[in-house]
Design a protein around this motif. Structure first.
Motif, short mmCIF file in Angstrom:
data_model
loop_
_atom_site.label_atom_id
_atom_site.label_comp_id
_atom_site.label_asym_id
_atom_site.label_seq_id
_atom_site.Cartn_x
_atom_site.Cartn_y
_atom_site.Cartn_z
N SER A 30 0.81 -1.21 0.00
CA SER A 30 0.00 0.00 0.00
C SER A 30 0.84 1.26 0.00
O SER A 30 0.32 2.35 -0.27
CB SER A 30 -0.95 0.01 1.20
OG SER A 30 -0.23 0.00 2.42
N SER A 31 2.14 1.14 0.27
CA SER A 31 3.05 2.27 0.24
C SER A 31 3.90 2.31 -1.02
O SER A 31 4.87 3.07 -1.09
CB SER A 31 3.97 2.24 1.47
OG SER A 31 3.23 2.35 2.67
N CYS A 32 3.54 1.51 -2.02
CA CYS A 32 4.32 1.40 -3.25
C CYS A 32 3.57 1.95 -4.45
O CYS A 32 2.45 1.52 -4.74
CB CYS A 32 4.69 -0.05 -3.54
SG CYS A 32 5.88 -0.78 -2.40
N ALA A 33 4.21 2.88 -5.15
CA ALA A 33 3.79 3.18 -6.51
C ALA A 33 4.19 2.00 -7.39
O ALA A 33 5.26 1.42 -7.20
CB ALA A 33 4.43 4.47 -7.01
N MET A 34 3.34 1.64 -8.34
CA MET A 34 3.58 0.47 -9.17
C MET A 34 3.62 0.85 -10.64
O MET A 34 2.87 1.72 -11.08
CB MET A 34 2.50 -0.59 -8.95
CG MET A 34 2.39 -1.11 -7.53
SD MET A 34 3.89 -1.97 -6.97
CE MET A 34 4.00 -3.29 -8.18
N GLY A 35 4.49 0.17 -11.38
CA GLY A 35 4.62 0.46 -12.81
C GLY A 35 4.79 -0.80 -13.63
O GLY A 35 5.17 -1.86 -13.12
N ILE A 51 0.72 3.40 -11.64
CA ILE A 51 -0.39 3.74 -10.76
C ILE A 51 0.17 4.13 -9.41
O ILE A 51 1.11 3.52 -8.91
CB ILE A 51 -1.40 2.58 -10.65
CG1 ILE A 51 -2.65 3.01 -9.87
CG2 ILE A 51 -0.76 1.34 -10.03
CD1 ILE A 51 -3.80 2.02 -9.99
N SER A 52 -0.40 5.17 -8.81
CA SER A 52 0.09 5.68 -7.55
C SER A 52 -0.24 4.74 -6.40
O SER A 52 -1.09 3.85 -6.52
CB SER A 52 -0.50 7.07 -7.27
OG SER A 52 -1.91 7.01 -7.19
N ALA A 53 0.44 4.94 -5.27
CA ALA A 53 0.24 4.07 -4.11
C ALA A 53 -1.20 4.10 -3.63
O ALA A 53 -1.75 3.06 -3.23
CB ALA A 53 1.19 4.48 -2.99
N ASN A 54 -1.83 5.27 -3.65
CA ASN A 54 -3.22 5.37 -3.20
C ASN A 54 -4.23 5.01 -4.28
O ASN A 54 -5.43 4.99 -4.01
CB ASN A 54 -3.50 6.77 -2.64
CG ASN A 54 -3.36 7.87 -3.67
OD1 ASN A 54 -3.32 7.63 -4.87
ND2 ASN A 54 -3.29 9.11 -3.20
N GLY A 55 -3.76 4.71 -5.49
CA GLY A 55 -4.63 4.28 -6.57
C GLY A 55 -5.40 5.37 -7.27
O GLY A 55 -6.19 5.08 -8.18
N ASP A 102 6.58 7.75 0.23
CA ASP A 102 5.70 8.39 1.20
C ASP A 102 4.65 9.26 0.53
O ASP A 102 3.74 9.75 1.19
CB ASP A 102 6.50 9.25 2.19
CG ASP A 102 7.40 8.45 3.09
OD1 ASP A 102 8.46 8.98 3.48
OD2 ASP A 102 7.06 7.29 3.40
N TYR A 103 4.78 9.46 -0.78
CA TYR A 103 3.88 10.32 -1.55
C TYR A 103 2.83 9.46 -2.23
O TYR A 103 3.12 8.76 -3.20
CB TYR A 103 4.67 11.14 -2.56
CG TYR A 103 3.85 12.08 -3.39
CD1 TYR A 103 2.85 12.85 -2.81
CD2 TYR A 103 4.08 12.22 -4.75
CE1 TYR A 103 2.09 13.73 -3.57
CE2 TYR A 103 3.34 13.10 -5.52
CZ TYR A 103 2.34 13.85 -4.93
OH TYR A 103 1.60 14.73 -5.69
N GLY A 104 1.62 9.52 -1.76
CA GLY A 104 0.56 8.66 -2.24
C GLY A 104 0.16 8.87 -3.68
O GLY A 104 -0.38 7.94 -4.30
N TYR A 105 0.44 10.04 -4.26
CA TYR A 105 0.02 10.37 -5.61
C TYR A 105 1.14 10.23 -6.64
O TYR A 105 0.95 10.55 -7.81
CB TYR A 105 -0.53 11.80 -5.67
CG TYR A 105 -1.86 11.97 -4.99
CD1 TYR A 105 -1.93 12.36 -3.65
CD2 TYR A 105 -3.04 11.73 -5.66
CE1 TYR A 105 -3.14 12.51 -3.02
CE2 TYR A 105 -4.26 11.88 -5.04
CZ TYR A 105 -4.31 12.28 -3.72
OH TYR A 105 -5.53 12.43 -3.10
N TYR A 106 2.30 9.74 -6.25
CA TYR A 106 3.48 9.64 -7.09
C TYR A 106 3.30 8.54 -8.14
O TYR A 106 2.92 7.41 -7.82
CB TYR A 106 4.69 9.36 -6.22
CG TYR A 106 6.03 9.42 -6.88
CD1 TYR A 106 6.36 10.41 -7.79
CD2 TYR A 106 7.02 8.49 -6.55
CE1 TYR A 106 7.61 10.47 -8.37
CE2 TYR A 106 8.27 8.54 -7.12
CZ TYR A 106 8.56 9.53 -8.03
OH TYR A 106 9.81 9.59 -8.60
N THR A 107 3.58 8.88 -9.42
CA THR A 107 3.51 7.92 -10.51
C THR A 107 4.80 8.00 -11.33
O THR A 107 4.82 8.59 -12.41
CB THR A 107 2.29 8.17 -11.42
OG1 THR A 107 2.33 9.53 -11.90
CG2 THR A 107 1.00 7.93 -10.68
#
Length: 127
Positions: A30-35, A51-55, A102-107
């Motif tokens: 849940s703390s991982c941005a995924m690509g 996709i960002s960590a928060n989806g 730590d940034y939930g919106y990071y892609t």
């Protein structure tokens, strides 16, 4: 420790669909941005989708926009790539990647921005 296991690759005819999945170990998903990235023979690894960590945010390469959809299920620790209207140009080894953030919106879209990588799965599109 974060480990990624990919599945879903295979052979498909042009115009068909495939769904790739990546299972992520541990309690940090849940703390991982995924690509998703791909690499064809003789070519550099290129960005496909993130996709960002928060989806809440997604990002797509222009070459796949409108055809591919990235999604995540934090309850199952999985990230998926739905690929529709496949073309021969989509043939490549596809990799999933994770970036602890730590940034939930990071892609992130660069290979150097990811911390962990899967083993890759072959996608072959026949014409």
């Amino acid at each position: 420790q974060v480990q990624l296991v990919e599945s879903g690759g295979g052979l498909v005819q042009a115009g068909g669909s495939l769904r790739l999945s990546c299972a992520v170990s541990g309690r940090t998903f849940s703390s991982c941005a995924m690509g998703w990235f791909r690499q064809a023979p003789g070519k550099e690894r290129e960005f496909v989708a993130a996709i960002s960590a928060n989806g809440d945010r997604t990002n797509y390469a222009d070459s796949v926009k409108g055809r591919f959809t990235i999604s995540r299920d934090n309850a199952k620790n999985t990230v998926n790539l739905q690929m529709n209207s496949l073309k021969s140009e989509d043939t490549a080894v596809y990799y999933c990647a994770a970036r602890i953030t730590d940034y939930g919106y990071y892609t992130p879209v660069a290979t150097t921005q990811y911390n962990h990588w899967g083993q890759g799965t072959q996608v072959t599109v026949s014409s």
